[in-house]
Design an enzyme around this catalytic site. Structure first.
Site, PDB file in Angstrom:
ATOM      1  N   CYS A 122       0.831  -1.202   0.000  1.00  0.00           N
ATOM      2  CA  CYS A 122       0.000   0.000   0.000  1.00  0.00           C
ATOM      3  C   CYS A 122       0.867   1.254   0.000  1.00  0.00           C
ATOM      4  O   CYS A 122       1.384   1.667   1.048  1.00  0.00           O
ATOM      5  CB  CYS A 122      -0.936  -0.006   1.210  1.00  0.00           C
ATOM      6  SG  CYS A 122      -2.008   1.446   1.293  1.00  0.00           S
ATOM      7  N   CYS A 125      -0.686   4.105   2.134  1.00  0.00           N
ATOM      8  CA  CYS A 125      -0.539   3.909   3.582  1.00  0.00           C
ATOM      9  C   CYS A 125       0.888   4.176   4.051  1.00  0.00           C
ATOM     10  O   CYS A 125       1.117   4.861   5.054  1.00  0.00           O
ATOM     11  CB  CYS A 125      -0.917   2.485   3.967  1.00  0.00           C
ATOM     12  SG  CYS A 125      -2.493   1.903   3.315  1.00  0.00           S
ATOM     13  N   ASP A 126       1.854   3.595   3.333  1.00  0.00           N
ATOM     14  CA  ASP A 126       3.232   3.553   3.833  1.00  0.00           C
ATOM     15  C   ASP A 126       4.195   4.487   3.107  1.00  0.00           C
ATOM     16  O   ASP A 126       5.327   4.671   3.558  1.00  0.00           O
ATOM     17  CB  ASP A 126       3.766   2.112   3.743  1.00  0.00           C
ATOM     18  CG  ASP A 126       2.968   1.152   4.601  1.00  0.00           C
ATOM     19  OD1 ASP A 126       2.413   1.601   5.629  1.00  0.00           O
ATOM     20  OD2 ASP A 126       2.879  -0.041   4.259  1.00  0.00           O
TER      21      ASP A 126
END
Length: 294
Positions: A122, A125-126
């Site tokens: 992701c 997300c990261d």
């Protein structure tokens, strides 16, 4: 999206409808920063906006959302029975299986060990964790291209590794990659090992020139999907990749069981196609229920 759309159409056709969901509405799309190929949103829309708004629409239509993990679907007389992870059961005249897919892994040394410590699926997300650093992306389809582009908002350098000699992603995405000053594409190259101690420090790659070590701080994996079809494997035959063969109305060989979205054979694996599958399956389920004496 297949399941939520099926729920909307089922409820609007007057059927008592429940969606059994194990995660947030929209599943994997909630991780997408911008969806540009879904009709009606010329400027694109974030997955974390589209998923919840579609769930809200389903609930407004009368759909009940049940949080559970489906482990099995079996026959119960003329009905079908859906079994949840905790032993809960749900009986229905028709079931639309729209469980989607899980991200495929590379299956190489270090990948599982460093999952969450440099290995990710992701970028949204990261990605912020790699501000100003070098990261690697592996894959050649739309997801890999999309996430590589997303990572340019954070990383100074993005290396996209693909084992083929050309990307499989949409032309518009390839044009953006070519125009980006931060993305380097390495063709005909495989990642064979993830390296590091407490976190990822590099990857070992193999190409026609042999094996080399590439220093990177993160590895983002987008190499395909595995259909989540195990719960219905006892009811219908699956193909070699685990997809469900269906007819034109998303019907399976088991009466009352339908399959929609990524889980079905020959799926386009596109959001809009999954929504269409869901609508088709719901209408077919309505007609199936009304055609029988219960």
């Amino acid at each position: 999206m297949a399941g939520l759309t099926a729920g909307i159409y089922s409820a609007r056709h007057g059927l008592s409808t429940a969606i059994v969901e194990e995660m947030m509405a929209g599943a994997q799309i909630i991780n997408l920063e911008r969806i540009e190929n879904f009709p009606g949103f010329p400027q694109g829309i974030a997955g974390y906006e589209l998923g919840p708004s579609t769930q809200e629409q389903a609930m407004d239509a009368g759909v009940e959302i049940l949080m559970d993990t489906v482990t099995d679907v079996n026959a119960n007389g003329d009905y079908l029975q859906v079994v949840g992870d905790g032993g809960s059961t749900y009986r229905a005249k028709a079931v639309i299986m729209a469980a989607g897919s899980s991200l495929r892994t590379l299956g190489i040394p270090g990948e599982e060990e460093f999952n969450g410590r440099g290995v990710s699926h992701c970028a949204t997300c990261d990605g912020p964790m790699y501000m100003g650093q070098t990261v690697a992306v592996v894959g050649g389809g739309d997801s890999a291209a999309d996430e590589a582009l997303t990572l340019t908002d954070y990383a100074d350098r993005v290396i996209l590794f693909h084992r083929g000699d050309a990307l499989d992603s949409q032309s518009v995405l390839q044009e953006r990659i070519a125009a980006s000053g931060k993305i380097e594409v390495r063709y005909n190259t495989e990642i064979v090992e993830v390296l590091g101690e407490d976190a990822v420090t590099g990857i070992r790659v193999r190409s026609a020139d042999g094996e080399t070590v590439e220093p990177v701080h993160g590895l983002f994996v987008y190499v395909g999907l595995n259909p989540n079809s195990a719960p219905i494997a006892n009811l219908v035959p699956l193909d070699n990749s685990g997809h469900v063969p269906v007819g034109l109305t998303m019907d399976t060989p088991k009466p009352g069981l339908f399959a929609a979205g990524d889980i079905r054979q020959q799926s386009a694996s596109q959001l809009v196609a999954s929504a269409g599958d869901g609508a088709t399956a719901a209408i077919a389920a309505f007609r199936y229920i009304n055609s029988r004496q219960w």
